[in-house]
Design a protein around this motif. Structure first.
Motif, PDB file in Angstrom:
ATOM      1  N   GLU A 118      98.494  96.120 -67.860  1.00 36.83           N
ATOM      2  CA  GLU A 118      97.524  96.282 -66.729  1.00 36.83           C
ATOM      3  C   GLU A 118      96.258  95.702 -66.837  1.00 36.83           C
ATOM      4  O   GLU A 118      95.421  95.311 -66.111  1.00 36.83           O
ATOM      5  N   MET A 119      96.133  95.121 -68.167  1.00 38.92           N
ATOM      6  CA  MET A 119      94.739  94.694 -68.544  1.00 38.92           C
ATOM      7  C   MET A 119      94.908  93.168 -68.384  1.00 38.92           C
ATOM      8  O   MET A 119      93.774  92.304 -68.535  1.00 38.92           O
ATOM      9  N   LYS A 120      95.849  92.615 -68.244  1.00 43.18           N
ATOM     10  CA  LYS A 120      96.176  91.315 -67.907  1.00 43.18           C
ATOM     11  C   LYS A 120      95.522  90.328 -69.136  1.00 43.18           C
ATOM     12  O   LYS A 120      94.624  89.513 -68.766  1.00 43.18           O
ATOM     13  N   LEU A 186      79.283  96.673 -75.115  1.00 40.58           N
ATOM     14  CA  LEU A 186      79.330  95.144 -75.352  1.00 40.58           C
ATOM     15  C   LEU A 186      79.419  94.252 -74.083  1.00 40.58           C
ATOM     16  O   LEU A 186      80.651  94.848 -73.242  1.00 40.58           O
ATOM     17  N   SER A 187      78.821  93.198 -73.699  1.00 38.83           N
ATOM     18  CA  SER A 187      79.194  92.627 -72.353  1.00 38.83           C
ATOM     19  C   SER A 187      80.288  91.581 -72.975  1.00 38.83           C
ATOM     20  O   SER A 187      80.559  91.445 -74.011  1.00 38.83           O
ATOM     21  N   CYS A 188      80.992  91.320 -71.843  1.00 43.14           N
ATOM     22  CA  CYS A 188      82.083  90.276 -71.867  1.00 43.14           C
ATOM     23  C   CYS A 188      81.575  88.963 -72.618  1.00 43.14           C
ATOM     24  O   CYS A 188      82.385  88.154 -73.118  1.00 43.14           O
ATOM     25  N   SER A 205      85.750  94.262 -67.690  1.00 44.44           N
ATOM     26  CA  SER A 205      85.918  95.366 -66.675  1.00 44.44           C
ATOM     27  C   SER A 205      85.002  94.562 -65.461  1.00 44.44           C
ATOM     28  O   SER A 205      84.111  93.848 -65.753  1.00 44.44           O
ATOM     29  N   SER A 206      85.168  95.394 -64.520  1.00 45.72           N
ATOM     30  CA  SER A 206      84.554  95.022 -63.109  1.00 45.72           C
ATOM     31  C   SER A 206      82.997  95.041 -63.518  1.00 45.72           C
ATOM     32  O   SER A 206      82.284  94.092 -63.081  1.00 45.72           O
ATOM     33  N   SER A 209      81.733  94.997 -68.824  1.00 40.88           N
ATOM     34  CA  SER A 209      82.127  95.652 -70.212  1.00 40.88           C
ATOM     35  C   SER A 209      83.152  94.916 -70.550  1.00 40.88           C
ATOM     36  O   SER A 209      84.061  94.667 -70.206  1.00 40.88           O
ATOM     37  N   CYS A 210      82.999  94.757 -72.048  1.00 36.23           N
ATOM     38  CA  CYS A 210      84.085  94.141 -72.950  1.00 36.23           C
ATOM     39  C   CYS A 210      85.315  95.299 -73.274  1.00 36.23           C
ATOM     40  O   CYS A 210      84.902  96.217 -73.583  1.00 36.23           O
ATOM     41  N   LEU A 211      86.476  94.812 -72.790  1.00 38.13           N
ATOM     42  CA  LEU A 211      87.655  95.549 -73.136  1.00 38.13           C
ATOM     43  C   LEU A 211      88.400  95.067 -74.398  1.00 38.13           C
ATOM     44  O   LEU A 211      88.394  93.772 -74.363  1.00 38.13           O
TER      45      LEU A 211
END
Ligand SMILES: *[C@@H]1O[C@H](CO)[C@@H](O)[C@H](O)[C@H]1NC(C)=O
Ligand SMILES: *[C@@H]1O[C@H](CO)[C@@H](O)[C@H](O)[C@H]1NC(C)=O
Ligand SMILES: *[C@@H]1O[C@H](CO)[C@@H](O)[C@H](O)[C@H]1NC(C)=O
Ligand SMILES: *[C@@H]1O[C@H](CO)[C@@H](O)[C@H](O)[C@H]1NC(C)=O
Ligand SMILES: *[C@@H]1O[C@H](CO)[C@@H](O)[C@H](O)[C@H]1NC(C)=O
Length: 471
Positions: A118-120, A186-188, A205-206, A209-211
């Protein structure tokens, strides 16, 4: 085009021809039936069984940047509940999962799993969380968390409220980023976010934010990549330390709150704290799960430490070159190429030592020749040889010393506590070395055999050192 296999083979042939010093040095030899004092140990049989009382070592207190280490099993764990001690079969099963994922990492193999769909995102290589825990502080105000430390993984992470995707049970209260003034997502586009993608799954994330996502042999964590204040000791506080704030976590982490990553990548703790600790750490794993050891950072390592180079063959893990094994003072006739084929790693989280088949079979038969006074028993755990010591309860047995030799003339005489694993009480006590099944899989120097040594990782100098009597 030459296949990679034949190129590798050619390289080994060349190494073998060009490197006469790499071959086995002549060891001390004894006849099979001759007992040489000094190469045999008197061990009390009861010491092979787990104890239910925690004995706190105080050696940890003598070091500046030092944390107390407890086994994740046994009476010194945070739960202090000896009932949580898993069977040897369960420890072996978890070990196998970790070994499998280390092999996958080693062969740079990644496979698709459901966890990240789901995180693709790109799927990470996998490995499993280690066997010993320390307590560190996170956030402002600081809260304490027990984390497993792991030389086989890089990212430090903890379970985070509100656990939107689920958390496993842990003993400490879970970390709540909204209650810490120093927590920052942390940002992407941040550097750590870009670099984490090299060893873990990474996404966005939308809200930009860095996942991150990491899957281990027996668990996984998915969440936000963040910076937070990490407190090792009251005087060693690291601001803006990159951590994973895990919102979806599962697996077996034995009541701890997550992992402390001691691997080799830029996001791992040694690299993030290098301006203070110079990329150097050491640990001592206690002789039994009922005593404690230490994990220390920075200088002040034992003068007695003997160093062997970290090989570059396996860039993500701590690879070492084994040059031989001796049993009861007898150097085993194992061709050095056996250890060079796939190499060896040292790992804090794998329990047993995994050897190439050729080496394991030489070790196993020499060991059996020197243990003919004891009753062999059929192992139910896939280990061999195994002995029935139940007739010797409360008695001493005489066992041969096992030494592992590393490149650079480093000899590690395995501690009495690192020879056997009690697979089923005293009725089935097995040699704690496992056969890889072939000579082509990576060998692993596991944590049972590292017990009581101070193991020094001088990552800056590219060396791992061993000093006896570390805890
Ligand atoms: C058993 O071995 C220990 C050392 O491991 C020694 O101190 C003790 O005296 C021995 N006991 C007997 C009965 O031989
Ligand atoms: C990679 O993993 C897959 C699935 O586990 C396996 O079929 C394949 O043989 C592996 N490749 C290598 C090079 O190990
Ligand atoms: C971090 O990002 C998540 C998802 O965008 C958000 O829910 C959370 O509030 C953010 N935390 C902070 C401290 O900005
Ligand atoms: C076996 O036991 C006998 C009698 O105690 C002893 O003399 C001998 O050294 C032992 N042999 C080995 C290989 O331990
Ligand atoms: C080596 O042995 C392991 C375990 O028995 C097995 O999983 C692996 O596929 C084997 N590798 C080769 C190249 O035969």
């Amino acid at each position: 085009m030459a296949t990679p296999i034949s190129l590798v083979f050619l390289l080994y042939v060349l190494l073998f021809l060009l490197c006469p010093l790499c071959s086995l040095k002549k060891g001390h030899t004894v006849a099979a039936n001759e007992i040489t004092k000094g190469y045999f140990r008197n061990v009390n049989v009861n010491s092979l069984l787990p104890s239910s009382v925690c004995d706190h070592s105080n050696k940890v207190l003598n070091k500046a940047s030092s944390l107390k280490v407890v086994s994740k099993y046994g009476p010194c764990t945070v739960t202090g509940d000896p009932k949580t001690f898993p069977s040897a079969a369960e420890i072996l099963r978890r070990d196998q999962l970790r070994v499998k994922s280390i092999r996958a990492k080693h062969s740079m193999n990644s496979s698709t799993t459901g966890v990240f769909n789901e995180m693709k995102t790109r799927v990470p290589t996998t490995h499993f969380g280690g066997g010993y825990a320390v307590t560190v502080g996170l956030g402002t105000p600081k809260k304490d968390f027990s984390l497993l430390f792991d030389t086989g993984s890089d990212l430090t992470w903890t379970q985070c409220e509100p656990c939107s995707g689920g958390c496993f049970p842990q003993n400490d209260e879970k970390f709540d980023p909204t209650k810490s003034t120093s927590y920052k997502n942390l940002s992407c586009s941040s550097e750590p976010c870009k670099s984490i993608g090299k060893e873990s799954a990474q996404g966005c994330s939308s809200s930009n934010s860095c996942l991150y996502g990491v899957k281990y042999g027996t668990g996984y964590t998915v969440g936000f990549l963040a910076t937070e204040t990490l407190t090792i000791t009251p005087s060693d506080v690291f601001e803006n330390f990159v951590i994973g704030c895990g919102e979806r976590n599962g697996g077996r982490f034995s009541g701890t709150a997550g992992l402390l990553g001691l691997g080799r990548s830029p996001v791992a703790l040694p690299s993030q704290t290098s301006s203070t600790y110079k990329n150097l750490f050491s640990y001592c794993l206690p002789a039994s799960s009922s005593s404690t050891g230490h994990l220390s950072f920075g200088g002040g390592v034992s003068q007695a430490a003997k160093f062997t180079p970290i090989t570059s063959k396996i860039p993500e893990l701590y690879g070492l070159d084994v040059s031989g094994i001796s049993v009861g003072g007898r150097k085993l006739p194992i061709d050095p190429s056996v250890f060079r084929t796939a190499g060896t790693i040292i790992d804090s989280g794998t329990t047993l030592t995994y050897l190439p088949s050729t080496a394991h079979s030489a070790l196993s038969s020499a060991f059996q020749e020197m243990m003919t006074n004891y009753t062999l028993t059929k192992g139910t755990s896939g280990l061999q040889p195994c002995y029935d010591f139940s007739k010797h309860a409360n008695d001493n047995i005489t066992i041969p010393q096992i030494s592992i030799f590393f490149e650079g003339g480093v000899e590690v005489d395995i501690d009495d506590s690192g020879i056997f694993i009690a697979a089923n009480g005293l009725e089935e006590v097995c040699l704690a070395f496992k056969d890889n099944g072939n000579d082509t899989d990576v060998a692993i120097f596991g944590n049972v055999q590292q017990k009581t040594y101070e193991v020094v990782y001088d990552v800056a100098k590219g060396m791992v050192g061993f000093a006896p009597g570390g805890c």
